[in-house]
Design an enzyme around this catalytic site. Structure first.
Site, mmCIF file in Angstrom:
data_model
loop_
_atom_site.group_PDB
_atom_site.id
_atom_site.type_symbol
_atom_site.label_atom_id
_atom_site.label_comp_id
_atom_site.label_asym_id
_atom_site.label_seq_id
_atom_site.Cartn_x
_atom_site.Cartn_y
_atom_site.Cartn_z
ATOM 1 N N ASP A 16 0.829 -1.218 0.000
ATOM 2 C CA ASP A 16 0.000 0.000 0.000
ATOM 3 C C ASP A 16 0.863 1.268 0.000
ATOM 4 O OD1 ASP A 16 -2.339 1.449 -0.018
ATOM 5 O OD2 ASP A 16 -2.628 1.344 2.153
ATOM 6 N N GLY A 17 0.299 2.322 -0.558
ATOM 7 C CA GLY A 17 0.950 3.637 -0.528
ATOM 8 C C GLY A 17 1.474 4.092 -1.882
ATOM 9 N N ARG A 20 0.078 7.652 -2.890
ATOM 10 C CA ARG A 20 0.682 8.758 -2.131
ATOM 11 C C ARG A 20 2.141 8.974 -2.529
ATOM 12 N NH1 ARG A 20 -1.531 6.461 3.377
ATOM 13 N NH2 ARG A 20 -1.985 4.742 1.936
ATOM 14 N N ASN A 64 -10.942 -2.966 -4.718
ATOM 15 C CA ASN A 64 -10.224 -1.997 -5.562
ATOM 16 C C ASN A 64 -10.922 -1.715 -6.898
ATOM 17 O OD1 ASN A 64 -6.972 -3.051 -4.338
ATOM 18 N ND2 ASN A 64 -8.132 -1.234 -3.774
ATOM 19 N N LEU A 194 -6.111 -4.221 8.160
ATOM 20 C CA LEU A 194 -5.745 -5.324 7.264
ATOM 21 C C LEU A 194 -6.480 -5.271 5.932
ATOM 22 C CD1 LEU A 194 -5.420 -8.285 9.805
ATOM 23 C CD2 LEU A 194 -3.590 -6.994 8.691
ATOM 24 N N SER A 195 -7.522 -4.433 5.836
ATOM 25 C CA SER A 195 -8.228 -4.232 4.556
ATOM 26 C C SER A 195 -8.585 -5.546 3.848
ATOM 27 C CB SER A 195 -7.400 -3.336 3.625
ATOM 28 O OG SER A 195 -7.151 -2.083 4.227
HETATM 29 C C1 IPE Z 1 -5.207 -2.609 0.344
HETATM 30 O O1 IPE Z 1 -4.942 -1.284 0.053
HETATM 31 C C2 IPE Z 1 -5.241 -3.412 -0.918
HETATM 32 C C3 IPE Z 1 -3.960 -3.566 -1.588
HETATM 33 C C4 IPE Z 1 -2.819 -3.082 -1.219
HETATM 34 C C5 IPE Z 1 -3.992 -4.373 -2.781
HETATM 35 P P1 IPE Z 1 -6.100 -0.222 -0.129
HETATM 36 O O2 IPE Z 1 -5.456 1.083 -0.405
HETATM 37 O O3 IPE Z 1 -7.093 -0.703 -1.109
HETATM 38 O O4 IPE Z 1 -6.783 -0.257 1.316
HETATM 39 P P2 IPE Z 1 -7.720 0.798 2.036
HETATM 40 O O5 IPE Z 1 -8.781 1.176 1.052
HETATM 41 O O6 IPE Z 1 -6.873 1.970 2.422
HETATM 42 O O7 IPE Z 1 -8.219 0.073 3.242
HETATM 43 C C1 IPE Z 2 -1.771 0.165 -3.236
HETATM 44 O O1 IPE Z 2 -1.495 1.516 -3.307
HETATM 45 C C2 IPE Z 2 -2.030 -0.444 -4.604
HETATM 46 C C3 IPE Z 2 -3.402 -0.934 -4.766
HETATM 47 C C4 IPE Z 2 -4.321 -0.936 -3.847
HETATM 48 C C5 IPE Z 2 -3.738 -1.471 -6.071
HETATM 49 P P1 IPE Z 2 -2.667 2.592 -3.329
HETATM 50 O O2 IPE Z 2 -3.046 2.839 -4.734
HETATM 51 O O3 IPE Z 2 -3.769 2.177 -2.430
HETATM 52 O O4 IPE Z 2 -1.913 3.843 -2.744
HETATM 53 P P2 IPE Z 2 -2.512 4.925 -1.761
HETATM 54 O O5 IPE Z 2 -3.040 4.193 -0.567
HETATM 55 O O6 IPE Z 2 -3.593 5.638 -2.503
HETATM 56 O O7 IPE Z 2 -1.363 5.809 -1.419
HETATM 57 MG MG MG Z 3 -4.104 2.475 -0.440
#
Ligand code: IPE
Ligand code: IPE
Ligand code: MG
Length: 239
Positions: A16-17, A20, A64, A194-195
């Site tokens: 994740d991240g 950002r 997602n 943990l999403s």
């Molecule tokens: C969790 O990240 C899913 C993946 C990293 C694939 P998200 O960015 O989707 O989670 P939330 O929405 O912040 O809980």
């Molecule tokens: C995780 O990064 C990748 C996926 C969920 C596919 P994000 O796209 O959720 O990145 P942030 O949380 O918006 O920074």
């Molecule tokens: Mg995210």
């Protein structure tokens, strides 16, 4: 490479991240996903070098799909490129050091990606030292429903009695049924949740949170996770 007194057998990683990370650099979110995919390769390779038995990476959740279509399409393109590249490297005889498997509901993915996934899985099937699971269109609750359905089908066919359903049997019907539960789950990006990741399997996992954004995650961060894990006192309800 770090040296450790104990290694987790199975590590779960919520990648994740990415968004950002891109925003911080004035880039479009897709650039974050691209960088995240590179880090995935490097950390998967490092885990196999360390001899970790299994690593499960969360790449795309059942939730997602709520993202804008352009972002979802861009993520699918990154999967496609990644799988294409693996195939190209394989044909150049460059060894991929791990077995790769995809977990989740593949039925909603574009057909060409599903066939690339199957090729990649078959090609790497013999590399048993490290299993890398990539969770795509994965949701922990969806996985539990999937397992329940399989058991219900067996019962409806007269092949299973309700009282034969145990935790062990149920676990075998999850996507990671032949692997130990994750010893540690890593969640970068500062979120403390943990999403919907490994909902069944995480019952006793150690959780490791960090503010580092996934595209900035390094081998040294993984070393830190394992060093912290060495110090955790796992009781599993005992004393
Ligand atoms: C969790 O990240 C899913 C993946 C990293 C694939 P998200 O960015 O989707 O989670 P939330 O929405 O912040 O809980
Ligand atoms: C995780 O990064 C990748 C996926 C969920 C596919 P994000 O796209 O959720 O990145 P942030 O949380 O918006 O920074
Ligand atoms: Mg995210």
């Amino acid at each position: 490479m770090g040296t450790f007194s104990v290694l987790p057998r199975h590590i779960g990683i919520i990648m994740d991240g990415n968004g950002r990370w891109a925003k911080q650099r004035g880039l479009v979110r897709t650039e974050g996903h691209k960088q995240g995919a590179k880090v995935f390769r490097d950390i998967a390779t490092y885990c196999s070098e360390l001899g970790i038995e299994a690593v499960t990476f969360y790449a795309f959740s059942t939730e997602n799909w709520r993202r804008p279509e352009t972002e979802v399409d861009a993520i699918m393109d990154i999967f496609r490129d990644f799988l294409d590249e693996l195939e190209r490297r394989e044909s150049e005889n460059e060894e991929m050091g791990f077995r790769i498997r995809f977990i989740g509901d593949m039925s909603r993915l574009p057909a060409d990606i599903v066939s690339l996934i199957r090729i990649t899985e078959q090609r790497s099937a013999d590399k048993r030292r490290t299993t890398v699971n990539v969770a795509v269109n994965y949701g922990g609750r969806q996985e539990i429903v999937h397992a329940a359905r399989e058991l219900a089908e067996l019962a409806a066919a007269g092949k299973l009695q309700p009282d034969e359903i145990t935790e062990e049997l149920f676990a075998r019907h999850t996507y990671t049924g032949d692997l130990p539960d994750p010893d540690v789950i890593i969640r970068p990006s500062g979120e403390l949740r943990l999403s919907n990741f490994l909902t069944w399997q995480s019952a006793y996992s150690e959780l490791w949170f960090s503010d580092v954004l996934w595209p900035d995650f390094t081998r040294a961060d993984l070393d830190q996770v394992i060093h912290d894990f060495e110090k955790r006192n796992r009781r599993f309800g005992g004393v």
